[in-house]
Design a protein around this motif. Structure first.
Motif, mmCIF file in Angstrom:
data_model
loop_
_atom_site.group_PDB
_atom_site.id
_atom_site.type_symbol
_atom_site.label_atom_id
_atom_site.label_comp_id
_atom_site.label_asym_id
_atom_site.label_seq_id
_atom_site.Cartn_x
_atom_site.Cartn_y
_atom_site.Cartn_z
ATOM 1 N N ILE A 56 0.839 -1.207 0.000
ATOM 2 C CA ILE A 56 0.000 0.000 0.000
ATOM 3 C C ILE A 56 0.873 1.256 0.000
ATOM 4 C CG2 ILE A 56 -1.659 1.322 1.386
ATOM 5 C CD1 ILE A 56 -2.829 -1.499 2.207
ATOM 6 N N ARG A 57 1.941 1.253 0.768
ATOM 7 C CA ARG A 57 2.856 2.399 0.809
ATOM 8 C C ARG A 57 3.497 2.644 -0.566
ATOM 9 N NH1 ARG A 57 5.806 0.642 4.527
ATOM 10 N NH2 ARG A 57 7.625 0.028 3.351
ATOM 11 N N HIS A 58 3.929 1.567 -1.231
ATOM 12 C CA HIS A 58 4.548 1.715 -2.550
ATOM 13 C C HIS A 58 3.515 2.145 -3.602
ATOM 14 C CE1 HIS A 58 8.423 0.435 -1.188
ATOM 15 N NE2 HIS A 58 7.938 -0.713 -0.738
ATOM 16 N N LEU A 59 2.295 1.641 -3.500
ATOM 17 C CA LEU A 59 1.237 2.088 -4.409
ATOM 18 C C LEU A 59 0.952 3.574 -4.217
ATOM 19 C CD1 LEU A 59 -1.224 -0.942 -4.199
ATOM 20 C CD2 LEU A 59 0.189 -0.286 -6.175
ATOM 21 N N ASN A 60 0.950 4.028 -2.962
ATOM 22 C CA ASN A 60 0.764 5.459 -2.693
ATOM 23 C C ASN A 60 1.874 6.283 -3.337
ATOM 24 O OD1 ASN A 60 -1.573 5.044 -1.205
ATOM 25 N ND2 ASN A 60 -0.497 5.004 0.760
ATOM 26 N N THR A 61 3.102 5.806 -3.228
ATOM 27 C CA THR A 61 4.242 6.498 -3.840
ATOM 28 C C THR A 61 4.079 6.562 -5.350
ATOM 29 O OG1 THR A 61 5.741 5.808 -2.072
ATOM 30 C CG2 THR A 61 6.756 6.418 -4.168
ATOM 31 N N LEU A 62 3.724 5.443 -5.971
ATOM 32 C CA LEU A 62 3.539 5.411 -7.418
ATOM 33 C C LEU A 62 2.425 6.351 -7.863
ATOM 34 C CD1 LEU A 62 3.944 1.560 -7.947
ATOM 35 C CD2 LEU A 62 5.529 3.353 -8.731
ATOM 36 N N GLU A 63 1.377 6.431 -7.060
ATOM 37 C CA GLU A 63 0.274 7.332 -7.386
ATOM 38 C C GLU A 63 0.716 8.789 -7.240
ATOM 39 O OE1 GLU A 63 -4.477 7.212 -6.816
ATOM 40 O OE2 GLU A 63 -3.298 6.872 -5.001
ATOM 41 N N GLN A 64 1.446 9.110 -6.183
ATOM 42 C CA GLN A 64 1.938 10.473 -5.977
ATOM 43 C C GLN A 64 2.885 10.904 -7.091
ATOM 44 O OE1 GLN A 64 3.637 10.250 -2.063
ATOM 45 N NE2 GLN A 64 1.656 10.359 -1.033
ATOM 46 N N LEU A 65 3.639 9.962 -7.627
ATOM 47 C CA LEU A 65 4.575 10.262 -8.724
ATOM 48 C C LEU A 65 3.877 10.346 -10.084
ATOM 49 C CD1 LEU A 65 7.557 7.971 -7.686
ATOM 50 C CD2 LEU A 65 7.475 10.482 -7.603
ATOM 51 N N GLY A 66 2.598 10.013 -10.112
ATOM 52 C CA GLY A 66 1.844 10.082 -11.359
ATOM 53 C C GLY A 66 2.059 8.897 -12.280
ATOM 54 N N LEU A 67 2.610 7.804 -11.748
ATOM 55 C CA LEU A 67 2.853 6.617 -12.567
ATOM 56 C C LEU A 67 1.642 5.696 -12.636
ATOM 57 C CD1 LEU A 67 6.504 5.872 -11.453
ATOM 58 C CD2 LEU A 67 5.746 6.826 -13.626
ATOM 59 N N ILE A 68 0.735 5.825 -11.665
ATOM 60 C CA ILE A 68 -0.509 5.050 -11.683
ATOM 61 C C ILE A 68 -1.660 5.945 -11.233
ATOM 62 C CG2 ILE A 68 0.632 2.843 -11.208
ATOM 63 C CD1 ILE A 68 -0.496 3.021 -8.321
ATOM 64 N N GLN A 69 -2.866 5.544 -11.629
ATOM 65 C CA GLN A 69 -4.097 6.135 -11.094
ATOM 66 C C GLN A 69 -4.933 4.978 -10.579
ATOM 67 O OE1 GLN A 69 -5.940 8.260 -14.315
ATOM 68 N NE2 GLN A 69 -4.678 10.073 -14.005
ATOM 69 N N ARG A 70 -5.479 5.150 -9.370
ATOM 70 C CA ARG A 70 -6.289 4.088 -8.750
ATOM 71 C C ARG A 70 -7.758 4.466 -8.783
ATOM 72 N NH1 ARG A 70 -3.303 2.564 -3.136
ATOM 73 N NH2 ARG A 70 -2.575 4.688 -3.331
ATOM 74 N N THR A 71 -8.580 3.477 -9.068
ATOM 75 C CA THR A 71 -10.023 3.643 -8.989
ATOM 76 C C THR A 71 -10.557 2.532 -8.100
ATOM 77 O OG1 THR A 71 -10.067 4.497 -11.248
ATOM 78 C CG2 THR A 71 -12.167 3.772 -10.317
ATOM 79 N N THR A 72 -11.320 2.900 -7.093
ATOM 80 C CA THR A 72 -11.921 1.918 -6.198
ATOM 81 C C THR A 72 -13.079 1.243 -6.908
ATOM 82 O OG1 THR A 72 -11.339 3.282 -4.299
ATOM 83 C CG2 THR A 72 -13.008 1.599 -3.939
ATOM 84 N N ARG A 73 -13.149 -0.076 -6.780
ATOM 85 C CA ARG A 73 -14.247 -0.843 -7.360
ATOM 86 C C ARG A 73 -15.036 -1.480 -6.224
ATOM 87 N NH1 ARG A 73 -12.715 -5.043 -11.458
ATOM 88 N NH2 ARG A 73 -11.629 -5.939 -9.712
ATOM 89 N N ASN A 74 -16.360 -1.420 -6.327
ATOM 90 C CA ASN A 74 -17.218 -1.981 -5.291
ATOM 91 C C ASN A 74 -18.148 -3.024 -5.874
ATOM 92 O OD1 ASN A 74 -16.327 -0.329 -3.072
ATOM 93 N ND2 ASN A 74 -17.347 1.368 -4.084
ATOM 94 N N ARG A 75 -18.474 -3.985 -5.039
ATOM 95 C CA ARG A 75 -19.469 -4.993 -5.400
ATOM 96 C C ARG A 75 -20.856 -4.378 -5.271
ATOM 97 N NH1 ARG A 75 -15.656 -7.646 -2.208
ATOM 98 N NH2 ARG A 75 -14.512 -9.249 -3.341
ATOM 99 N N GLU A 76 -21.852 -5.096 -5.740
ATOM 100 C CA GLU A 76 -23.232 -4.608 -5.657
ATOM 101 C C GLU A 76 -23.672 -4.379 -4.217
ATOM 102 O OE1 GLU A 76 -26.002 -6.940 -7.901
ATOM 103 O OE2 GLU A 76 -24.760 -6.828 -9.706
ATOM 104 N N ASN A 77 -23.134 -5.162 -3.274
ATOM 105 C CA ASN A 77 -23.521 -5.004 -1.868
ATOM 106 C C ASN A 77 -22.739 -3.885 -1.174
ATOM 107 O OD1 ASN A 77 -20.989 -6.046 -1.345
ATOM 108 N ND2 ASN A 77 -21.724 -7.951 -0.429
#
Length: 108
Positions: A56-77
């Motif tokens: 999670i920490r490394h994903l945050n770093t990658l997102e802050q650097l603009g190398l990834i964008q995250r989108t939360t996905r939810n189930r129907e419930n």
């Protein structure tokens, strides 16, 4: 699996080795035809041989650097599924190339 995206991930400069490992395995899950990339944190944790909090920490770093964008996905419930990741590696590579061109231009 996208060989192109994993190769592009390895060409990214200025990352700590562990962050680059997370980026590599994230890119390994990229589907070149659909653009989908949605491994779970647990999957990345297993593949990278790191605990969940490190991933999670490394994903945050990658997102802050603009190398990834995250989108939360939810189930129907309403419960959360794995995130969807958009890899911005092409953009980051082009930006790096453009900054090198600007440096060369200003040095002349």
């Amino acid at each position: 699996m996208s060989h192109y995206m994993t190769a592009l991930a390895m060409k990214q400069k200025g990352l700590k080795p562990a962050t680059k490992i997370v980026l590599y395995w994230l890119a390994d899950h990229h589907n070149g035809e659909t653009g989908l990339c949605c491994p779970s944190v647990n999957t990345l944790s297993d593949e990278c041989e790191m605990d969940r909090s490190s991933i999670i920490r490394h994903l945050n770093t990658l997102e802050q650097l603009g190398l990834i964008q995250r989108t939360t996905r939810n189930r129907e419930n309403g419960s959360q599924r794995s995130n969807d990741y958009k890899l911005m590696l092409q953009t980051a590579t082009r930006l790096a190339a453009n900054s090198k061109q600007i440096q060369v231009t200003t040095c002349n």
